[in-house]
Design an enzyme around this catalytic site. Sequence first.
Site, mmCIF file in Angstrom:
data_model
loop_
_atom_site.group_PDB
_atom_site.id
_atom_site.type_symbol
_atom_site.label_atom_id
_atom_site.label_comp_id
_atom_site.label_asym_id
_atom_site.label_seq_id
_atom_site.Cartn_x
_atom_site.Cartn_y
_atom_site.Cartn_z
ATOM 1 N N LEU A 65 144.451 19.461 -92.963
ATOM 2 C CA LEU A 65 144.057 18.645 -91.813
ATOM 3 C C LEU A 65 142.728 19.129 -91.235
ATOM 4 O O LEU A 65 142.299 20.254 -91.499
ATOM 5 C CB LEU A 65 145.173 18.715 -90.761
ATOM 6 C CG LEU A 65 146.505 18.115 -91.250
ATOM 7 C CD1 LEU A 65 147.679 18.596 -90.408
ATOM 8 C CD2 LEU A 65 146.422 16.592 -91.255
ATOM 9 N N PRO A 66 142.085 18.286 -90.392
ATOM 10 C CA PRO A 66 140.738 18.630 -89.934
ATOM 11 C C PRO A 66 140.651 19.914 -89.093
ATOM 12 O O PRO A 66 139.783 20.749 -89.343
ATOM 13 C CB PRO A 66 140.314 17.411 -89.103
ATOM 14 C CG PRO A 66 141.148 16.286 -89.596
ATOM 15 C CD PRO A 66 142.454 16.900 -90.018
ATOM 16 N N THR A 94 141.270 24.705 -92.506
ATOM 17 C CA THR A 94 140.511 25.789 -91.883
ATOM 18 C C THR A 94 140.615 25.589 -90.381
ATOM 19 O O THR A 94 140.103 24.590 -89.850
ATOM 20 C CB THR A 94 139.022 25.729 -92.299
ATOM 21 O OG1 THR A 94 138.937 25.872 -93.707
ATOM 22 C CG2 THR A 94 138.228 26.852 -91.631
ATOM 23 N N LYS A 169 138.679 33.642 -94.250
ATOM 24 C CA LYS A 169 137.857 32.439 -94.462
ATOM 25 C C LYS A 169 136.615 32.443 -93.557
ATOM 26 O O LYS A 169 135.499 32.218 -94.020
ATOM 27 C CB LYS A 169 138.714 31.199 -94.188
ATOM 28 C CG LYS A 169 137.982 29.902 -94.023
ATOM 29 C CD LYS A 169 137.588 29.289 -95.333
ATOM 30 C CE LYS A 169 136.714 28.064 -95.094
ATOM 31 N NZ LYS A 169 136.327 27.392 -96.296
HETATM 32 P P1 NAD Z 1 138.885 15.002 -94.214
HETATM 33 O O1 NAD Z 1 138.505 14.568 -92.848
HETATM 34 O O2 NAD Z 1 138.278 14.344 -95.405
HETATM 35 O O3 NAD Z 1 140.496 14.910 -94.388
HETATM 36 C C1 NAD Z 1 141.404 15.163 -93.359
HETATM 37 C C2 NAD Z 1 142.506 14.116 -93.491
HETATM 38 O O4 NAD Z 1 143.521 14.393 -92.528
HETATM 39 C C3 NAD Z 1 142.022 12.685 -93.209
HETATM 40 O O5 NAD Z 1 142.306 11.866 -94.322
HETATM 41 C C4 NAD Z 1 142.790 12.260 -91.958
HETATM 42 O O6 NAD Z 1 143.129 10.896 -91.936
HETATM 43 C C5 NAD Z 1 144.020 13.149 -92.063
HETATM 44 N N1 NAD Z 1 144.721 13.337 -90.809
HETATM 45 C C6 NAD Z 1 144.217 13.688 -89.598
HETATM 46 N N2 NAD Z 1 145.204 13.788 -88.689
HETATM 47 C C7 NAD Z 1 146.363 13.486 -89.330
HETATM 48 C C8 NAD Z 1 147.729 13.392 -88.929
HETATM 49 N N3 NAD Z 1 148.096 13.632 -87.675
HETATM 50 N N4 NAD Z 1 148.631 13.047 -89.864
HETATM 51 C C9 NAD Z 1 148.265 12.798 -91.143
HETATM 52 N N5 NAD Z 1 146.994 12.858 -91.581
HETATM 53 C C10 NAD Z 1 146.060 13.194 -90.685
HETATM 54 O O7 NAD Z 1 138.608 16.589 -94.255
HETATM 55 P P2 NAD Z 1 138.487 17.519 -95.554
HETATM 56 O O8 NAD Z 1 137.070 17.621 -95.972
HETATM 57 O O9 NAD Z 1 139.543 17.129 -96.523
HETATM 58 O O10 NAD Z 1 138.870 18.937 -94.905
HETATM 59 C C11 NAD Z 1 140.214 19.292 -94.616
HETATM 60 C C12 NAD Z 1 140.246 20.763 -94.221
HETATM 61 O O11 NAD Z 1 139.711 21.548 -95.288
HETATM 62 C C13 NAD Z 1 139.402 21.074 -92.975
HETATM 63 O O12 NAD Z 1 140.107 22.001 -92.188
HETATM 64 C C14 NAD Z 1 138.132 21.675 -93.565
HETATM 65 O O13 NAD Z 1 137.487 22.568 -92.677
HETATM 66 C C15 NAD Z 1 138.675 22.387 -94.784
HETATM 67 N N6 NAD Z 1 137.693 22.587 -95.876
HETATM 68 C C16 NAD Z 1 136.878 21.567 -96.265
HETATM 69 C C17 NAD Z 1 135.967 21.773 -97.302
HETATM 70 C C18 NAD Z 1 135.047 20.671 -97.772
HETATM 71 O O14 NAD Z 1 134.106 20.948 -98.526
HETATM 72 N N7 NAD Z 1 135.273 19.412 -97.376
HETATM 73 C C19 NAD Z 1 135.904 23.020 -97.946
HETATM 74 C C20 NAD Z 1 136.783 24.033 -97.552
HETATM 75 C C21 NAD Z 1 137.677 23.794 -96.504
#
Ligand code: NAD
Length: 294
Positions: A65-66, A94, A169
């Site tokens: 999740l975000p 994260t 992290k």
């Molecule tokens: P993203 O925004 O693409 O995905 C998050 C998903 O969570 C979305 O699809 C959203 O609809 C869903 N969501 C939000 N609230 C929700 C709820 N209450 N119930 C169900 N679904 C819900 O983000 P991401 O890029 O996939 O990143 C996710 C995590 O991974 C973050 O914490 C980010 O910091 C971490 N991260 C991302 C990367 C990267 O390169 N994108 C790399 C390492 C870590």
Amino acid sequence: MARVGFIGLGNMGGGMAANLAGKGHDVCAFDLSEEALERAGAAGCLPRASAAQACDGAEAVVTMLPAGKHVEGVYAEAVFGNAPALAILIDCSTIDVATAKRVAASATAKGYAMVDAPVSGGIAAANAGTLTFMVGGATEAFDRAEPFLKDMGKAVIHAGAAGTGQAAKICNNMVLGAEMIATCEAFLLAEKLGLDPRKFYDIASVSSGQSWSLTSYAPWPGVGPETPADRDYQGGFATAMMLKDLRLAAAAAASVHADTPMGARAAELYERFSAAGNGALDFSAIIRMLGGRA
Ligand code: NAD
């Protein structure tokens, strides 16, 4: 093979859930986004109508999740009470260390085993199943989470007690943020001093200035392996994500009165670069601002 509940099927979670399904697990998936849910269905997951339903009968629940508020809300409202008592709970998002510890403590109080397991590696590694997981939690919880994490990654490391996965992290990404800026500065200075940046790369990559930012992820186009610099800084690890992690590091440092001057300066510079409308560019694009071109 197991039944796995997976909540959060965005850029990262989509690929991770698909890899679990590819390994033969029954992945009961949920996301607030219909589009994300449909993509997960097409990738072999079993779409569910709510987070609570995704947890039904699960042996493991994975969340991606975000931010901390989403994690806290989803666990309080949907996971606790709906996941079976013997399910292992794995949060790969994260988030801030304080929230990670608080959610883990709630899980323990309710009788669940839980780990924080944030990842290193971006969307490409999530899709390819080559993430690195840094895991915080009791040894027994780690042992139960490890097989599921191995199905989504290339390395799974037990960092210590609850919250230490998140600590690992943000400390890692604080190094990366500061190191990338230093690498950008060095390329720009080399050029101004009349040293061909490609020659600088050849020399520093086999000298003590060598680093991941230099030899695996060079911010200068045309040197080393292909990087976002060779694609006009598209794709890769978004500036907005780096800024998020540097803010988390700053908050964590303040909470324990740690002095992190380089991390703080990196956060300031990424704050400025992002505010100028560059949040979607790869984080190595900060070389443009440092070179007066943004
Ligand atoms: P993203 O925004 O693409 O995905 C998050 C998903 O969570 C979305 O699809 C959203 O609809 C869903 N969501 C939000 N609230 C929700 C709820 N209450 N119930 C169900 N679904 C819900 O983000 P991401 O890029 O996939 O990143 C996710 C995590 O991974 C973050 O914490 C980010 O910091 C971490 N991260 C991302 C990367 C990267 O390169 N994108 C790399 C390492 C870590």
